[in-house]
Write an enzyme that holds these catalytic residues in place. Structure first.
Site, PDB file in Angstrom:
ATOM      1  N   LYS A 112     -17.901  23.775  -7.778  1.00 22.81           N
ATOM      2  CA  LYS A 112     -17.427  22.914  -7.832  1.00 22.81           C
ATOM      3  C   LYS A 112     -17.753  21.697  -9.010  1.00 22.81           C
ATOM      4  O   LYS A 112     -17.603  20.746  -9.412  1.00 22.81           O
ATOM      5  CB  LYS A 112     -18.394  21.481  -6.347  1.00 22.81           C
ATOM      6  CG  LYS A 112     -17.196  21.738  -4.992  1.00 22.81           C
ATOM      7  CD  LYS A 112     -15.954  22.080  -4.771  1.00 22.81           C
ATOM      8  CE  LYS A 112     -15.397  21.988  -3.581  1.00 22.81           C
ATOM      9  NZ  LYS A 112     -15.538  23.663  -3.118  1.00 22.81           N
TER      10      LYS A 112
HETATM   11  C1  LIG Z   1     -14.791  24.387  -2.207  1.00 20.27           C
HETATM   12  C2  LIG Z   1     -15.328  25.766  -1.800  1.00 20.27           C
HETATM   13  C3  LIG Z   1     -13.810  27.074  -2.044  1.00 20.27           C
HETATM   14  C4  LIG Z   1     -12.446  26.097  -1.298  1.00 20.27           C
HETATM   15  O1  LIG Z   1     -11.709  25.590  -2.524  1.00 20.27           O
HETATM   16  P1  LIG Z   1     -10.277  24.919  -2.670  1.00 20.27           P
HETATM   17  O2  LIG Z   1     -10.246  24.835  -3.412  1.00 20.27           O
HETATM   18  O3  LIG Z   1     -11.212  23.870  -2.062  1.00 20.27           O
HETATM   19  O4  LIG Z   1      -9.392  26.027  -2.378  1.00 20.27           O
HETATM   20  C5  LIG Z   1     -13.883  28.130  -1.993  1.00 20.27           C
HETATM   21  N1  LIG Z   1     -15.484  28.915  -1.761  1.00 20.27           N
HETATM   22  C6  LIG Z   1     -17.298  27.717  -1.798  1.00 20.27           C
HETATM   23  C7  LIG Z   1     -18.094  28.539  -1.982  1.00 20.27           C
HETATM   24  C8  LIG Z   1     -16.209  26.598  -2.072  1.00 20.27           C
HETATM   25  O5  LIG Z   1     -16.998  25.302  -2.483  1.00 20.27           O
END
Ligand SMILES: *Cc1c(COP(=O)(O)O)cnc(C)c1O
Length: 463
Positions: A112
């Site tokens: 993120k």
């Molecule tokens: C947010 C997240 C996901 C999922 O990603 P999306 O874009 O919501 O599909 C997978 N793994 C981790 C560690 C995340 O923080």
């Protein structure tokens, strides 16, 4: 570049407009009116660029007139300068075919950060031009919250209300949100699931009592700018592994369908991609939708991969719109029916359009633990539970031996030490950059899982 809503009736906006708007006013999601294209020659010409420079090149057509190229490059250099690894998103080899794309070298240890470090700077830039303020309301399944809070803590013109499902995020995830003490940060734990929190966030955008007083912004992947930033690392990985002259497959641990949708965008822009593997845990609505056309919600089962404990994947709407004929009013009808029935069937065009690039696999807790042990024992790599689900799917997808398969390593294993230790016997330790996380004091408000409680809290506390 103009952006249109997947539901057809919100006004078209430029990049600065969609960045600040978040959700479209008709409840839809913004997508570019058309996909920018790069030729194979143009892509090959990006080989060897530093990550921040590559990012500016890939993003420039999406940004259009909203930023001049020089300013965009300054912002990408600032955002990616905060990463702990010079390559920003380095690749690690596991065996002859399997690779990991490490997306967790940012300040809060999950992918993120790649988008949110930039998004924080974009908010500042665009708000500064009009001396405006933004009240961000977000929902987190664990990692968006900390990454967004890190990105906006202390900014003067941005304030953030972050909802997380109480008791359903890891201790590290929660503390990374609740120990950041800045006057513009408001953490809220709700009784309910991530889906409940995300539904409340969407309602806030449509609530006139709130929007009459505050300009509401989004940090969830409903915000287009997040997906745009994530497109870059698909290009980065491809360029390292022989692209654009060679096709790659990507396996993506998926929850809200944002990360893997960014892969779809990369393919639309001309990056040769053999396949995108949507890896889900037992909360497998996306696997059922892609394999059988059945998009129907159940109840969320908590797992060791909490960031994927999601039933309603917002960004799936962007895919259905894009492969299903880009018909906003049909999409609005389809989503209205889904909201009422909590289920829908994909159209034939949507199923066939998705099948051209996507496949899906579901991993249960045993599959996840086995993938973690394989990485640990055979490849000397400790992976987090989300990455392990991606890795399980990458290996099970059984692609031809000459296609490299890149699993997106979405979080640092130290965010989930208990699950990693259970599977491998090794307890990963937190990198020094997160500091004294476990000795800092926490602050958050607990609220019942009702929309009114959350709205009233925001109205009382937003400045
Ligand atoms: C947010 C997240 C996901 C999922 O990603 P999306 O874009 O919501 O599909 C997978 N793994 C981790 C560690 C995340 O923080």
């Amino acid at each position: 570049m103009k952006y249109v809503s997947t539901r057809g009736s919100a006004p078209a906006l430029d990049f600065a407009g969609v960045t600040l708007a978040g959700l479209a006013s008709d409840g839809g999601l913004y997508v570019p009116e058309e996909w920018p294209q790069f030729t194979a020659g143009e892509i090959a010409g990006m080989r060897g660029l530093p990550y921040a420079d590559l990012a500016a090149r890939i993003m420039q057509p999406f940004v259009g007139d909203s930023l001049d190229p020089h300013r965009l490059l300054e912002l990408t250099r600032q955002a990616y300068g905060r990463f702990a690894h010079a390559a920003v998103t380095p690749l690690t080899q596991l065996d002859e075919q399997q690779w990991l794309l490490e997306l967790f070298h940012g300040p809060t240890l999950a992918f993120k950060d790649v988008a949110l470090q930039l998004l924080g700077l974009l908010f500042e830039e665009f708000l500064g031009r009009e001396s405006g303020n933004l009240t961000i309301v977000g929902a987190t399944s664990g990692d968006t919250g900390s990454a967004a809070i890190d990105a906006v803590a202390g900014l003067d013109n941005v304030e953030i209300f972050m909802l997380h499902p109480k008791g359903r995020v890891s201790d590290v995830q929660r503390r990374q949100m609740t120990t950041v003490r800045a006057p513009n940060i408001h953490n809220i734990a709700i009784d309910g699931s991530f889906d409940d929190a995300q539904a409340m966030v969407k309602r806030i955008f449509a609530d006139d009592d709130v929007t009459a007083k505050h300009r509401i912004g989004a940090v969830n992947s409903i915000n287009w700018a997040r997906l745009m930033a994530q497109v870059v690392y698909y290009f980065a990985a491809s360029l390292q592994l022989g692209g654009p002259g060679r096709k790659l497959a990507f396996s993506v641990p998926t929850g809200n369908f944002g990360d893997v949708f960014a892969g779809h965008v990369a393919a639309r822009m001309g990056l040769p991609i053999e396949q995108l593997i949507v890896a889900t845990n037992v909360n497998d609505i996306l696997h059922r939708a892609l394999s059988a056309g059945d998009y129907s919600t159940g109840t969320v089962t908590p797992t060791s991969a909490p960031s994927m404990d999601i039933q309603v994947s917002s960004n799936f709407e962007r895919l259905l719109y894009d492969v299903g004929g880009r018909d906003g009013s049909a999409m609005a009808d389809q989503m209205r029916a889904f909201d009422a029935a909590r289920k829908m069937q994909l159209t034939n065009a949507q199923r066939e359009g998705a099948a051209a690039l996507f496949t899906s696999l579901r991993a249960d807790e045993d599959d996840m633990a086995r993938a973690m042990r394989w990485a640990c024992e055979d490849c000397a790599e400790i992976v987090d539970p989300h990455t392990a689900i991606g890795l399980h799917a990458a290996r099970a997808a059984d692609l031809p031996a000459d296609i490299p398969v890149v699993t997106l390593a979405t979080a640092h294993p130290a965010k989930f030490p208990d699950a990693v230790e259970r599977a491998t016997g090794t307890r990963p330790s937190l990198p020094a950059r997160v500091g004294d996380l476990f000795s800092r004091e926490e602050a958050f408000t607990e609220l019942p899982g009702t929309y009114d409680a959350v709205r009233d809290h925001i109205l009382e506390n937003a400045s």
